[in-house]
Write an enzyme that holds these catalytic residues in place. Structure first.
Site, PDB file in Angstrom:
ATOM      1  CG  ASN A 112      36.841  58.066  77.609  1.00  0.00           C
ATOM      2  OD1 ASN A 112      35.804  57.855  78.239  1.00  0.00           O
ATOM      3  ND2 ASN A 112      36.889  58.872  76.561  1.00  0.00           N
ATOM      4  CG  HIS A 158      32.919   6.747  66.033  1.00  0.00           C
ATOM      5  ND1 HIS A 158      32.696   7.700  65.075  1.00  0.00           N
ATOM      6  CD2 HIS A 158      34.148   6.228  65.760  1.00  0.00           C
ATOM      7  CE1 HIS A 158      33.728   7.744  64.226  1.00  0.00           C
ATOM      8  NE2 HIS A 158      34.626   6.859  64.639  1.00  0.00           N
ATOM      9  CB  SER A 279      13.172  12.773  91.005  1.00  0.00           C
ATOM     10  OG  SER A 279      11.819  12.858  90.613  1.00  0.00           O
ATOM     11  CD  GLU A 292      21.412  16.724  84.439  1.00  0.00           C
ATOM     12  OE1 GLU A 292      20.398  17.375  84.157  1.00  0.00           O
ATOM     13  OE2 GLU A 292      21.376  15.660  85.065  1.00  0.00           O
ATOM     14  CD  GLN A 324      27.718  52.384  81.246  1.00  0.00           C
ATOM     15  OE1 GLN A 324      28.371  53.372  81.521  1.00  0.00           O
ATOM     16  NE2 GLN A 324      26.407  52.382  81.271  1.00  0.00           N
ATOM     17  CE  LYS A 327      32.972  49.054  82.910  1.00  0.00           C
ATOM     18  NZ  LYS A 327      32.654  49.316  81.470  1.00  0.00           N
TER      19      LYS A 327
HETATM   20  N1  ARG Z   1      30.726  53.877  82.861  1.00  0.00           N
HETATM   21  C1  ARG Z   1      31.557  54.045  81.698  1.00  0.00           C
HETATM   22  C2  ARG Z   1      31.924  52.668  81.160  1.00  0.00           C
HETATM   23  O1  ARG Z   1      31.760  51.749  81.877  1.00  0.00           O
HETATM   24  C3  ARG Z   1      32.757  54.813  82.060  1.00  0.00           C
HETATM   25  C4  ARG Z   1      33.420  55.579  80.990  1.00  0.00           C
HETATM   26  C5  ARG Z   1      32.586  56.718  80.593  1.00  0.00           C
HETATM   27  N2  ARG Z   1      33.243  57.632  79.768  1.00  0.00           N
HETATM   28  C6  ARG Z   1      32.520  58.557  79.109  1.00  0.00           C
HETATM   29  N3  ARG Z   1      33.145  59.394  78.444  1.00  0.00           N
HETATM   30  N4  ARG Z   1      31.226  58.538  79.149  1.00  0.00           N
HETATM   31  O2  ARG Z   1      32.371  52.511  80.037  1.00  0.00           O
END
Ligand code: ARG
Length: 465
Positions: A112, A158, A279, A292, A324, A327
Protein backbone atom coordinates in the site's frame (compact mmCIF):
# COMPACT_ATOMS: atom_id res chain seq x y z
CA UNK A 1 5.30 -18.24 -14.46
CA UNK A 2 4.32 -16.82 -11.11
CA UNK A 3 1.45 -19.11 -10.11
CA UNK A 4 2.31 -19.38 -6.42
CA UNK A 5 0.90 -16.48 -4.48
CA UNK A 6 2.80 -14.66 -1.75
CA UNK A 7 -0.14 -15.19 0.59
CA UNK A 8 -0.60 -18.91 -0.10
CA UNK A 9 -0.13 -19.79 3.57
CA UNK A 10 -3.52 -18.37 4.48
CA UNK A 11 -5.44 -19.90 1.55
CA UNK A 12 -6.67 -23.41 0.83
CA UNK A 13 -7.62 -22.94 -2.80
CA UNK A 14 -5.82 -21.37 -5.75
CA UNK A 15 -7.22 -18.35 -7.57
CA UNK A 16 -9.08 -19.29 -10.75
CA UNK A 17 -7.40 -18.10 -13.94
CA UNK A 18 -10.23 -15.68 -14.64
CA UNK A 19 -10.06 -14.15 -11.17
CA UNK A 20 -6.28 -13.97 -11.44
CA UNK A 21 -6.59 -11.96 -14.65
CA UNK A 22 -9.34 -9.79 -13.24
CA UNK A 23 -7.27 -8.95 -10.19
CA UNK A 24 -3.99 -8.41 -11.97
CA UNK A 25 -2.67 -4.97 -12.88
CA UNK A 26 0.70 -5.89 -14.35
CA UNK A 27 -0.50 -5.38 -17.91
CA UNK A 28 -0.73 -1.65 -17.21
CA UNK A 29 1.31 -0.96 -14.07
CA UNK A 30 4.49 -2.52 -15.51
CA UNK A 31 5.47 0.99 -16.59
CA UNK A 32 6.16 1.71 -12.90
CA UNK A 33 9.12 -0.68 -12.87
CA UNK A 34 11.76 2.02 -12.64
CA UNK A 35 10.04 3.82 -9.76
CA UNK A 36 9.40 0.52 -8.03
CA UNK A 37 13.04 -0.51 -8.24
CA UNK A 38 14.42 2.90 -7.25
CA UNK A 39 12.02 3.05 -4.30
CA UNK A 40 12.97 -0.45 -3.20
CA UNK A 41 16.66 0.34 -3.40
CA UNK A 42 16.25 3.40 -1.20
CA UNK A 43 14.13 1.36 1.21
CA UNK A 44 16.69 -1.47 1.43
CA UNK A 45 19.58 0.92 1.95
CA UNK A 46 17.68 2.56 4.81
CA UNK A 47 16.82 -0.83 6.39
CA UNK A 48 20.52 -1.56 6.39
CA UNK A 49 21.53 1.83 7.81
CA UNK A 50 19.04 1.27 10.61
CA UNK A 51 20.43 -2.18 11.33
CA UNK A 52 17.17 -3.89 10.28
CA UNK A 53 18.82 -5.99 7.57
CA UNK A 54 22.47 -6.97 7.27
CA UNK A 55 25.05 -5.33 5.00
CA UNK A 56 25.31 -8.60 3.09
CA UNK A 57 21.56 -8.88 2.47
CA UNK A 58 21.45 -5.23 1.50
CA UNK A 59 24.22 -5.50 -1.04
CA UNK A 60 22.62 -8.59 -2.55
CA UNK A 61 19.27 -6.80 -2.76
CA UNK A 62 20.82 -3.70 -4.34
CA UNK A 63 22.81 -5.76 -6.82
CA UNK A 64 19.81 -7.90 -7.70
CA UNK A 65 17.50 -4.93 -8.18
CA UNK A 66 19.99 -3.10 -10.31
CA UNK A 67 20.43 -6.19 -12.53
CA UNK A 68 16.66 -6.51 -12.85
CA UNK A 69 16.43 -2.87 -13.91
CA UNK A 70 19.14 -3.37 -16.54
CA UNK A 71 17.53 -6.57 -17.78
CA UNK A 72 14.11 -4.94 -18.16
CA UNK A 73 15.61 -1.97 -20.00
CA UNK A 74 17.68 -4.18 -22.31
CA UNK A 75 14.69 -6.35 -23.08
CA UNK A 76 16.26 -9.39 -21.40
CA UNK A 77 13.56 -9.68 -18.77
CA UNK A 78 9.92 -9.76 -19.76
CA UNK A 79 7.05 -8.99 -17.45
CA UNK A 80 5.17 -12.08 -16.35
CA UNK A 81 1.53 -11.38 -17.08
CA UNK A 82 0.54 -13.92 -14.44
CA UNK A 83 2.04 -11.77 -11.71
CA UNK A 84 -0.47 -9.74 -9.74
CA UNK A 85 1.27 -6.43 -10.26
CA UNK A 86 4.65 -4.88 -10.93
CA UNK A 87 5.51 -4.83 -7.22
CA UNK A 88 4.92 -8.56 -6.77
CA UNK A 89 6.71 -9.30 -10.03
CA UNK A 90 9.90 -7.49 -9.09
CA UNK A 91 9.99 -8.89 -5.56
CA UNK A 92 9.44 -12.45 -6.81
CA UNK A 93 12.04 -12.02 -9.54
CA UNK A 94 14.52 -10.71 -6.97
CA UNK A 95 13.89 -13.67 -4.68
CA UNK A 96 14.29 -16.07 -7.63
CA UNK A 97 17.65 -14.51 -8.34
CA UNK A 98 19.17 -13.95 -4.90
CA UNK A 99 17.20 -16.25 -2.60
CA UNK A 100 16.52 -15.43 1.05
CA UNK A 101 17.89 -11.89 0.99
CA UNK A 102 15.15 -11.04 -1.52
CA UNK A 103 12.55 -12.11 1.00
CA UNK A 104 13.82 -9.48 3.44
CA UNK A 105 13.16 -6.51 1.14
CA UNK A 106 9.53 -6.16 2.12
CA UNK A 107 10.38 -5.75 5.83
CA UNK A 108 8.68 -2.67 7.31
CA UNK A 109 6.80 -2.00 4.10
CA UNK A 110 3.43 -2.80 2.57
CA UNK A 111 2.34 -2.79 -1.04
CA UNK A 112 0.00 0.00 0.00
CA UNK A 113 2.74 2.48 0.79
CA UNK A 114 4.86 1.01 -2.01
CA UNK A 115 2.25 1.69 -4.70
CA UNK A 116 1.55 5.14 -3.25
CA UNK A 117 5.27 5.89 -3.55
CA UNK A 118 5.67 4.49 -7.06
CA UNK A 119 2.68 6.44 -8.31
CA UNK A 120 3.87 9.69 -6.78
CA UNK A 121 7.27 9.30 -8.35
CA UNK A 122 5.82 8.38 -11.72
CA UNK A 123 3.32 11.23 -11.76
CA UNK A 124 5.97 13.68 -10.53
CA UNK A 125 8.33 12.65 -13.34
CA UNK A 126 5.61 12.68 -15.99
CA UNK A 127 4.28 16.07 -14.99
CA UNK A 128 7.86 17.35 -15.26
CA UNK A 129 7.95 16.05 -18.84
CA UNK A 130 4.60 17.65 -19.59
CA UNK A 131 5.99 20.89 -18.22
CA UNK A 132 9.01 20.71 -20.56
CA UNK A 133 6.69 20.10 -23.50
CA UNK A 134 4.62 23.11 -22.49
CA UNK A 135 7.72 25.28 -22.28
CA UNK A 136 8.64 24.23 -25.83
CA UNK A 137 5.15 25.04 -27.08
CA UNK A 138 5.16 28.43 -25.33
CA UNK A 139 8.48 29.22 -27.03
CA UNK A 140 7.01 28.28 -30.41
CA UNK A 141 4.08 30.63 -29.79
CA UNK A 142 6.42 33.42 -28.72
CA UNK A 143 8.54 32.92 -31.86
CA UNK A 144 5.49 33.06 -34.09
CA UNK A 145 4.18 36.10 -32.24
CA UNK A 146 7.48 37.97 -32.70
CA UNK A 147 7.07 37.57 -36.45
CA UNK A 148 3.53 38.99 -36.41
CA UNK A 149 3.63 42.03 -34.17
CA UNK A 150 2.24 44.11 -37.04
CA UNK A 151 -0.10 41.53 -38.55
CA UNK A 152 -3.49 43.13 -38.04
CA UNK A 153 -6.46 40.81 -37.73
CA UNK A 154 -9.96 41.04 -36.37
CA UNK A 155 -10.52 40.24 -32.74
CA UNK A 156 -13.93 38.70 -32.07
CA UNK A 157 -16.64 38.55 -29.49
CA UNK A 158 -19.55 36.17 -30.16
CA UNK A 159 -17.46 35.17 -33.18
CA UNK A 160 -18.43 38.54 -34.69
CA UNK A 161 -15.68 40.90 -35.74
CA UNK A 162 -15.20 43.27 -32.82
CA UNK A 163 -11.96 45.28 -32.69
CA UNK A 164 -8.65 45.06 -34.49
CA UNK A 165 -5.79 43.24 -32.79
CA UNK A 166 -2.64 41.60 -34.11
CA UNK A 167 -1.90 37.94 -34.61
CA UNK A 168 0.91 38.32 -32.08
CA UNK A 169 -1.49 39.60 -29.43
CA UNK A 170 -4.03 36.94 -30.30
CA UNK A 171 -1.77 33.94 -29.97
CA UNK A 172 0.05 35.32 -26.95
CA UNK A 173 -3.28 34.91 -25.15
CA UNK A 174 -2.66 31.18 -25.49
CA UNK A 175 0.89 31.58 -24.20
CA UNK A 176 -0.60 33.19 -21.07
CA UNK A 177 -2.91 30.21 -20.55
CA UNK A 178 -0.07 27.75 -21.01
CA UNK A 179 2.17 29.67 -18.61
CA UNK A 180 -0.57 29.34 -16.00
CA UNK A 181 -0.65 25.63 -16.79
CA UNK A 182 3.07 25.43 -16.09
CA UNK A 183 2.70 27.11 -12.70
CA UNK A 184 -0.27 24.89 -11.91
CA UNK A 185 1.95 21.85 -12.50
CA UNK A 186 4.67 23.38 -10.32
CA UNK A 187 2.14 23.91 -7.53
CA UNK A 188 0.68 20.44 -7.67
CA UNK A 189 4.08 18.78 -7.89
CA UNK A 190 5.18 20.77 -4.82
CA UNK A 191 2.11 19.51 -2.96
CA UNK A 192 2.64 15.88 -3.93
CA UNK A 193 6.34 15.86 -3.18
CA UNK A 194 6.15 14.11 0.20
CA UNK A 195 7.19 10.53 0.77
CA UNK A 196 4.35 8.15 1.73
CA UNK A 197 6.68 5.16 2.23
CA UNK A 198 6.81 4.15 5.87
CA UNK A 199 3.04 4.45 6.19
CA UNK A 200 3.03 0.66 5.93
CA UNK A 201 -0.33 -0.94 5.26
CA UNK A 202 -1.94 2.00 7.11
CA UNK A 203 -0.42 2.23 10.59
CA UNK A 204 3.35 2.41 9.93
CA UNK A 205 5.58 -0.19 11.56
CA UNK A 206 7.30 -1.11 14.78
CA UNK A 207 10.71 -1.21 13.10
CA UNK A 208 12.93 1.84 13.72
CA UNK A 209 12.82 3.06 10.13
CA UNK A 210 14.17 6.43 9.02
CA UNK A 211 11.64 7.89 6.59
CA UNK A 212 13.38 11.27 6.27
CA UNK A 213 16.54 9.75 4.81
CA UNK A 214 14.49 7.81 2.23
CA UNK A 215 12.62 11.01 1.34
CA UNK A 216 15.93 12.75 0.76
CA UNK A 217 17.34 9.91 -1.32
CA UNK A 218 14.28 9.92 -3.57
CA UNK A 219 14.11 13.68 -4.05
CA UNK A 220 11.10 14.41 -1.83
CA UNK A 221 10.73 17.58 0.21
CA UNK A 222 9.69 15.66 3.30
CA UNK A 223 7.52 12.81 4.52
CA UNK A 224 3.73 12.54 4.78
CA UNK A 225 2.48 13.25 8.29
CA UNK A 226 -0.36 10.75 8.65
CA UNK A 227 0.08 7.11 7.72
CA UNK A 228 -3.62 6.57 6.97
CA UNK A 229 -3.61 9.55 4.63
CA UNK A 230 -0.27 8.46 3.21
CA UNK A 231 -1.74 5.27 1.74
CA UNK A 232 -5.26 6.59 1.02
CA UNK A 233 -4.39 9.80 -0.74
CA UNK A 234 -4.74 10.02 -4.50
CA UNK A 235 -5.27 13.79 -4.57
CA UNK A 236 -2.03 14.12 -6.48
CA UNK A 237 -3.39 11.91 -9.25
CA UNK A 238 -6.62 13.88 -9.42
CA UNK A 239 -4.88 17.25 -9.29
CA UNK A 240 -2.59 16.18 -12.09
CA UNK A 241 -5.53 14.98 -14.17
CA UNK A 242 -7.14 18.32 -13.51
CA UNK A 243 -3.99 20.18 -14.61
CA UNK A 244 -3.96 18.03 -17.74
CA UNK A 245 -7.64 18.72 -18.39
CA UNK A 246 -7.03 22.46 -18.32
CA UNK A 247 -4.07 22.11 -20.67
CA UNK A 248 -6.23 20.08 -23.04
CA UNK A 249 -9.04 22.62 -22.79
CA UNK A 250 -6.60 25.34 -23.84
CA UNK A 251 -5.25 23.25 -26.70
CA UNK A 252 -8.77 22.36 -27.74
CA UNK A 253 -9.80 26.03 -27.95
CA UNK A 254 -6.67 26.83 -29.93
CA UNK A 255 -7.39 23.85 -32.18
CA UNK A 256 -10.88 25.13 -32.80
CA UNK A 257 -9.43 28.46 -33.94
CA UNK A 258 -6.96 26.68 -36.22
CA UNK A 259 -9.77 24.63 -37.74
CA UNK A 260 -11.80 27.77 -38.39
CA UNK A 261 -8.82 29.74 -39.64
CA UNK A 262 -7.87 27.19 -42.26
CA UNK A 263 -11.42 26.95 -43.64
CA UNK A 264 -12.01 28.75 -46.95
CA UNK A 265 -14.43 31.02 -45.11
CA UNK A 266 -11.59 32.44 -43.01
CA UNK A 267 -8.49 31.52 -44.98
CA UNK A 268 -6.24 33.08 -42.32
CA UNK A 269 -3.71 30.27 -42.27
CA UNK A 270 -2.62 27.23 -44.20
CA UNK A 271 -1.41 24.12 -42.41
CA UNK A 272 1.71 22.44 -43.67
CA UNK A 273 1.06 19.36 -45.80
CA UNK A 274 2.81 17.26 -43.17
CA UNK A 275 0.19 18.28 -40.61
CA UNK A 276 -2.98 17.88 -42.66
CA UNK A 277 -4.66 15.04 -44.45
CA UNK A 278 -6.60 14.55 -47.65
CA UNK A 279 -10.02 13.08 -48.26
CA UNK A 280 -10.58 9.65 -49.77
CA UNK A 281 -13.27 11.02 -52.07
CA UNK A 282 -12.98 14.82 -52.36
CA UNK A 283 -9.69 15.66 -54.08
CA UNK A 284 -9.82 19.35 -53.16
CA UNK A 285 -9.84 18.70 -49.43
CA UNK A 286 -7.05 19.46 -46.99
CA UNK A 287 -8.30 18.56 -43.57
CA UNK A 288 -7.06 19.83 -40.21
CA UNK A 289 -7.26 16.34 -38.67
CA UNK A 290 -4.47 16.96 -36.19
CA UNK A 291 -6.22 19.95 -34.66
CA UNK A 292 -9.49 18.03 -34.64
CA UNK A 293 -7.87 15.07 -32.88
CA UNK A 294 -6.37 17.34 -30.24
CA UNK A 295 -9.85 18.80 -29.71
CA UNK A 296 -11.24 15.28 -29.53
CA UNK A 297 -8.63 13.96 -27.13
CA UNK A 298 -9.58 16.71 -24.71
CA UNK A 299 -12.74 14.68 -24.12
CA UNK A 300 -10.86 11.59 -23.08
CA UNK A 301 -8.61 13.49 -20.69
CA UNK A 302 -11.75 14.97 -19.07
CA UNK A 303 -13.00 11.38 -18.96
CA UNK A 304 -9.93 10.35 -16.95
CA UNK A 305 -10.46 13.19 -14.52
CA UNK A 306 -14.08 12.16 -14.06
CA UNK A 307 -13.04 8.52 -13.60
CA UNK A 308 -10.59 9.48 -10.88
CA UNK A 309 -12.94 11.80 -9.03
CA UNK A 310 -15.68 9.20 -9.08
CA UNK A 311 -13.27 6.41 -8.15
CA UNK A 312 -12.30 8.12 -4.91
CA UNK A 313 -15.58 9.65 -3.81
CA UNK A 314 -16.97 6.83 -1.69
CA UNK A 315 -13.85 5.05 -0.49
CA UNK A 316 -13.44 4.53 3.23
CA UNK A 317 -9.91 4.87 4.58
CA UNK A 318 -7.38 3.43 3.96
CA UNK A 319 -6.32 1.41 0.89
CA UNK A 320 -9.04 -0.22 -1.20
CA UNK A 321 -8.44 -2.23 -4.32
CA UNK A 322 -10.62 0.21 -6.27
CA UNK A 323 -7.57 2.44 -6.23
CA UNK A 324 -5.81 0.15 -8.69
CA UNK A 325 -8.16 1.69 -11.27
CA UNK A 326 -6.38 5.05 -10.95
CA UNK A 327 -3.50 3.95 -13.12
CA UNK A 328 -4.96 3.50 -16.56
CA UNK A 329 -6.86 6.76 -16.16
CA UNK A 330 -3.87 8.88 -15.21
CA UNK A 331 -1.47 7.11 -17.61
CA UNK A 332 -3.85 7.67 -20.51
CA UNK A 333 -4.30 11.33 -19.58
CA UNK A 334 -0.53 11.83 -19.32
CA UNK A 335 0.27 10.02 -22.58
CA UNK A 336 -2.35 11.80 -24.62
CA UNK A 337 -1.71 15.25 -23.24
CA UNK A 338 2.01 14.92 -23.92
CA UNK A 339 1.36 13.74 -27.46
CA UNK A 340 -1.05 16.59 -28.10
CA UNK A 341 1.24 19.34 -26.78
CA UNK A 342 4.17 18.12 -28.87
CA UNK A 343 2.32 17.62 -32.12
CA UNK A 344 0.32 20.82 -31.74
CA UNK A 345 3.55 22.78 -31.38
CA UNK A 346 4.96 21.41 -34.62
CA UNK A 347 1.70 22.06 -36.44
CA UNK A 348 1.72 25.66 -35.28
CA UNK A 349 5.39 26.09 -36.04
CA UNK A 350 4.98 24.98 -39.64
CA UNK A 351 1.70 26.71 -40.51
CA UNK A 352 1.68 29.53 -43.04
CA UNK A 353 -0.02 32.79 -42.10
CA UNK A 354 -1.98 34.65 -44.79
CA UNK A 355 -1.17 38.13 -43.55
CA UNK A 356 -3.15 39.98 -46.20
CA UNK A 357 -6.27 37.86 -45.72
CA UNK A 358 -6.20 38.63 -42.01
CA UNK A 359 -5.65 42.29 -42.71
CA UNK A 360 -8.52 42.43 -45.21
CA UNK A 361 -10.84 40.66 -42.81
CA UNK A 362 -10.03 43.34 -40.28
CA UNK A 363 -10.85 46.06 -42.82
CA UNK A 364 -14.39 44.78 -43.19
CA UNK A 365 -17.12 44.69 -40.61
CA UNK A 366 -16.62 48.18 -39.14
CA UNK A 367 -14.10 46.87 -36.71
CA UNK A 368 -12.89 50.44 -36.14
CA UNK A 369 -16.33 51.78 -35.16
CA UNK A 370 -15.27 52.14 -31.51
CA UNK A 371 -12.34 54.26 -32.68
CA UNK A 372 -14.67 56.47 -34.71
CA UNK A 373 -16.80 57.05 -31.59
CA UNK A 374 -13.66 57.64 -29.48
CA UNK A 375 -12.55 60.27 -32.02
CA UNK A 376 -15.72 62.27 -31.30
CA UNK A 377 -15.25 61.78 -27.56
CA UNK A 378 -11.77 63.30 -27.89
CA UNK A 379 -13.52 66.27 -29.56
CA UNK A 380 -15.58 66.72 -26.41
CA UNK A 381 -18.75 64.69 -27.06
CA UNK A 382 -20.06 62.40 -24.32
CA UNK A 383 -19.35 58.73 -25.23
CA UNK A 384 -23.04 57.77 -25.45
CA UNK A 385 -23.74 60.58 -27.99
CA UNK A 386 -20.65 59.65 -29.99
CA UNK A 387 -21.75 56.00 -29.93
CA UNK A 388 -25.20 56.93 -31.29
CA UNK A 389 -23.79 59.09 -34.11
CA UNK A 390 -21.37 56.32 -35.10
CA UNK A 391 -24.25 53.85 -35.15
CA UNK A 392 -26.09 56.08 -37.60
CA UNK A 393 -22.97 56.41 -39.77
CA UNK A 394 -22.65 52.62 -39.90
CA UNK A 395 -26.30 52.19 -40.88
CA UNK A 396 -25.67 54.75 -43.63
CA UNK A 397 -22.54 52.89 -44.80
CA UNK A 398 -24.42 49.59 -44.95
CA UNK A 399 -27.28 51.14 -46.94
CA UNK A 400 -24.86 52.80 -49.34
CA UNK A 401 -22.19 50.12 -49.71
CA UNK A 402 -19.52 52.18 -47.97
CA UNK A 403 -16.99 51.63 -45.18
CA UNK A 404 -15.73 54.13 -42.62
CA UNK A 405 -12.58 54.51 -44.75
CA UNK A 406 -14.47 55.36 -47.95
CA UNK A 407 -16.83 57.97 -46.44
CA UNK A 408 -16.01 61.51 -47.56
CA UNK A 409 -15.38 64.21 -44.96
CA UNK A 410 -18.55 65.93 -46.21
CA UNK A 411 -20.55 62.81 -45.46
CA UNK A 412 -19.00 62.62 -41.99
CA UNK A 413 -19.83 66.24 -41.33
CA UNK A 414 -23.49 65.58 -42.22
CA UNK A 415 -23.58 63.39 -39.10
CA UNK A 416 -21.53 65.66 -36.86
CA UNK A 417 -19.78 68.94 -37.51
CA UNK A 418 -16.92 67.99 -35.20
CA UNK A 419 -15.46 65.59 -37.81
CA UNK A 420 -12.19 66.81 -39.37
CA UNK A 421 -9.52 65.25 -41.56
CA UNK A 422 -8.03 63.52 -38.47
CA UNK A 423 -10.84 60.98 -38.56
CA UNK A 424 -9.04 59.01 -41.28
CA UNK A 425 -5.95 58.48 -39.20
CA UNK A 426 -8.10 57.75 -36.13
CA UNK A 427 -9.78 54.86 -37.91
CA UNK A 428 -6.66 53.55 -39.61
CA UNK A 429 -6.37 49.95 -38.41
CA UNK A 430 -2.71 50.08 -37.53
CA UNK A 431 -3.30 53.27 -35.54
CA UNK A 432 -6.30 51.64 -33.86
CA UNK A 433 -4.11 48.78 -32.71
CA UNK A 434 -1.11 50.85 -31.72
CA UNK A 435 -3.28 53.37 -29.91
CA UNK A 436 -4.17 50.68 -27.41
CA UNK A 437 -0.99 51.06 -25.42
CA UNK A 438 -2.40 50.09 -22.06
CA UNK A 439 -0.55 47.23 -20.33
CA UNK A 440 -2.01 44.06 -21.77
CA UNK A 441 -3.07 45.83 -24.96
CA UNK A 442 -2.39 44.96 -28.61
CA UNK A 443 -0.02 47.88 -29.41
CA UNK A 444 3.08 46.26 -30.85
CA UNK A 445 5.33 47.79 -28.17
CA UNK A 446 3.16 46.26 -25.45
CA UNK A 447 3.03 42.87 -27.11
CA UNK A 448 6.81 42.94 -27.52
CA UNK A 449 7.03 43.43 -23.74
CA UNK A 450 4.58 40.58 -23.22
CA UNK A 451 6.76 38.34 -25.37
CA UNK A 452 9.86 39.38 -23.45
CA UNK A 453 8.22 38.47 -20.12
CA UNK A 454 7.16 35.17 -21.60
CA UNK A 455 10.73 34.44 -22.68
CA UNK A 456 11.93 35.26 -19.16
CA UNK A 457 9.38 32.73 -17.90
CA UNK A 458 10.49 29.92 -20.19
CA UNK A 459 14.17 30.87 -19.96
CA UNK A 460 14.17 30.66 -16.16
CA UNK A 461 12.65 27.19 -16.30
CA UNK A 462 15.01 25.95 -19.01
CA UNK A 463 17.98 27.15 -16.95
CA UNK A 464 16.65 25.34 -13.90
CA UNK A 465 16.38 22.03 -15.79
N1 ARG B 1 -1.76 -3.30 -7.68
C1 ARG B 1 -2.21 -2.58 -6.52
C2 ARG B 1 -2.64 -1.19 -6.95
O1 ARG B 1 -2.29 -0.82 -8.01
C3 ARG B 1 -1.12 -2.53 -5.53
C4 ARG B 1 -1.50 -2.38 -4.12
C5 ARG B 1 -2.12 -3.61 -3.63
N2 ARG B 1 -2.29 -3.65 -2.24
C6 ARG B 1 -3.09 -4.58 -1.70
N3 ARG B 1 -3.15 -4.62 -0.46
N4 ARG B 1 -3.80 -5.36 -2.45
O2 ARG B 1 -3.32 -0.47 -6.23
Amino acid sequence: MQTKKMWEGRFKKELSAAVNDFNSSISFDNRLYREDITGSMAHAAMLCRQGIISEKDCSEILGGLSDILDDIENGKLEFDMNAEDIHMFIEAELTDRIGDAGKRLHTARSRNDQVALDCRMYVRKSMGEIKSSLIRLIDIIADKASMHLETVMPGYTHLQRAQPVTLAHYIMAYAQMLMRDVTRIENSVARMNYLPLGSGALATTTYPIDRESVAKALGFDGVTQNSIDGVSDRDFVIESASDLSLIMMHLSRFSEEIILWCSSEFGFIELDDAYSTGSSIMPQKKNPDIAELVRGKCARVYGSLMTLLTLMKGLPLAYNKDMQEDKEAIFDAIDNTKLCIDIFGEMLNTCKVNVSVMRNAAAKGFINATDCADYLVKKGLPFRDAYKITGKIIAYCIDNGKTLETMSLGEYKDFCSEFEDGIYSAIDLVNCVNGRKVTGGPASARVAEQIALCRDFTGARKNAE
